[in-house]
Design an enzyme around this catalytic site. Structure first.
Site, short mmCIF file in Angstrom:
data_model
loop_
_atom_site.label_atom_id
_atom_site.label_comp_id
_atom_site.label_asym_id
_atom_site.label_seq_id
_atom_site.Cartn_x
_atom_site.Cartn_y
_atom_site.Cartn_z
N ASN A 1 -15.02 -54.99 -4.19
CA ASN A 1 -15.96 -56.06 -3.83
C ASN A 1 -16.11 -55.50 -2.15
O ASN A 1 -15.41 -55.83 -1.52
CB ASN A 1 -15.45 -57.53 -3.91
N TRP A 2 -17.24 -54.76 -2.11
CA TRP A 2 -17.44 -54.27 -0.47
C TRP A 2 -17.84 -55.25 0.48
O TRP A 2 -17.94 -55.23 1.46
CB TRP A 2 -18.08 -53.16 -0.58
N LYS A 3 -18.12 -56.44 -0.23
CA LYS A 3 -18.81 -57.61 0.66
C LYS A 3 -19.90 -57.07 1.52
O LYS A 3 -20.76 -56.03 1.00
CB LYS A 3 -17.67 -58.27 1.37
N HIS B 1 -18.57 -66.14 -6.05
CA HIS B 1 -17.32 -65.93 -5.07
C HIS B 1 -17.27 -67.31 -4.25
O HIS B 1 -18.23 -67.78 -3.66
CB HIS B 1 -17.87 -64.72 -4.39
N GLU C 1 -16.84 -67.25 -1.02
CA GLU C 1 -17.37 -67.07 0.25
C GLU C 1 -18.89 -67.61 0.15
O GLU C 1 -19.61 -68.24 1.15
CB GLU C 1 -17.43 -65.35 0.74
N GLU D 1 -9.36 -66.35 -7.77
CA GLU D 1 -9.34 -66.05 -6.49
C GLU D 1 -9.04 -67.04 -5.49
O GLU D 1 -9.80 -67.90 -5.10
CB GLU D 1 -10.57 -65.37 -5.76
N GLY E 1 -8.50 -62.29 2.08
CA GLY E 1 -8.70 -61.68 3.32
C GLY E 1 -7.66 -62.05 4.35
O GLY E 1 -8.02 -61.77 5.33
N SER F 1 -5.88 -60.50 -1.36
CA SER F 1 -4.97 -59.60 -0.50
C SER F 1 -4.49 -58.76 -1.53
O SER F 1 -3.20 -58.30 -1.40
CB SER F 1 -4.15 -60.55 -0.10
N GLY G 1 -11.06 -56.92 -2.14
CA GLY G 1 -12.13 -56.80 -1.21
C GLY G 1 -11.79 -55.89 -0.02
O GLY G 1 -11.89 -54.80 -0.12
N GLY G 2 -11.02 -56.34 1.12
CA GLY G 2 -10.53 -55.46 2.10
C GLY G 2 -10.08 -53.91 1.63
O GLY G 2 -10.37 -52.83 2.15
P1 PGA Z 1 -9.49 -59.54 -0.24
O1 PGA Z 1 -10.78 -60.08 -0.87
O2 PGA Z 1 -8.95 -58.47 -1.03
O3 PGA Z 1 -9.89 -59.04 0.98
O4 PGA Z 1 -8.45 -60.56 0.11
C1 PGA Z 1 -10.98 -60.59 -2.26
C2 PGA Z 1 -12.39 -61.09 -2.69
O5 PGA Z 1 -12.96 -61.68 -1.87
O6 PGA Z 1 -12.94 -60.81 -3.86
#
Ligand code: PGA
Length: 259
Positions: free
Chosen positions: A9-11, A95, A97, A167, A173, A213, A234-235
């Site tokens: 997930n590159w966001k 998601h 976010e 999640e 994050g 994470s 994500g990150g």
């Molecule tokens: P993260 O994000 O790996 O940066 O914690 C995961 C996500 O939001 O899908």
């Protein structure tokens, strides 16, 4: 047996130039990796470029959201049909976010899940509790509500075409991942609910990914859990080396399903 899956997930990261390089590096880094399904979800603007970079590889393309209507007066939105046209096979939905910052509610997530299925996209339905909910003992109540609402009106058969991601918001994050035991407990609970919503047989086929994470350093211990079928990253998906490192840990699990 559920094939492990790792989704990037590159966001909202990546210019076109950066996206092309990252996708090509991931493709090259995984050229000889088997036993795991990999999907990259870049921002909408980079979907076509990443599709080009991945052409001919086994790595799939996914999106981070979609609208529930096929077309219409929905300024700023992108439909599932449009994503299919670009070569997407999966879409991340619900998601945290989007729920937190953009006010996305369960009933909208449900409409999106149904639209994705209707257009042949795999919905990757995200659920997860906040730190406050966990501290109040509301983890199971929260994820249960999100799962039941997200899959409302979806046939047992179609539930079998979905993927779920657990999640926990407090792990996204933050660098603090859920422990394998914490994640496993929730995954088991979600699978029990899937048995009730579809059937035991269908529930056994649905992959439940963990997100929050995930890094190369913690991927192996998380993926060793029989209930954790992969990762939503994500990150750590923004650097080819770390993402490839995570995928390789999942491939080991895919090659040794009984471990
Ligand atoms: P993260 O994000 O790996 O940066 O914690 C995961 C996500 O939001 O899908």
């Amino acid at each position: 047996m559920r094939k492990p899956m790792v989704v990037a997930n590159w966001k909202m990261h990546g210019t076109l130039a950066e996206a092309r390089v990252l996708a090509a590096q991931v493709r090259d880094g995984l050229r000889r990796t088997r036993g795991v399904e990999v999907v990259l979800c870049p921002p909408f603007t980079a979907l076509a470029a990443v599709a080009d970079a991945l052409a001919g590889s086994a790595i799939g393309l996914g999106a981070q959201n979609c609208h529930w209507e096929a077309s219409g007066a929905f300024t700023g939105e992108v439909s599932a049909a449009m994503l299919v046209e670009l070569g997407c096979r999966l879409v991340v939905l619900g998601h945290s976010e989007r729920r937190q910052h953009l006010g996305e509610a369960d009933h909208q997530v449900n409409l999106k899940v149904r639209a994705a299925l209707h257009h042949g996209l795999v919905p990757l339905l995200c659920v997860g509790e906040s730190a406050h909910e966990r501290s109040q003992g509301l983890t199971f109540t929260t994820v249960e509500g999100q799962l039941r609402a997200g899959l409302g009106g979806v046939s047992p058969d179609a539930i079998g075409r979905c993927i779920v991601a657990y999640e926990p918001i407090w792990a996204i994050g933050t660098g603090v991942n859920a422990t394998p035991a914490q994640a496993s407990e929730v995954h088991g609970y979600l699978r029990g609910l899937l048995s009730e919503l579809a059937s035991k047989e269908v529930a056994q086929t649905v992959r439940i990914l963990y997100g929050g994470s995930v890094k190369p350093e913690n991927a192996a211990e998380l993926l060793r859990e029989p209930e954790i079928d992969g990762a939503l990253v994500g990150g750590a998906s923004l650097q080819a080396a770390t993402f490839v490192g995570i995928v390789k840990k999942a491939a080991v699990r895919g090659a040794n399903p009984k471990e």
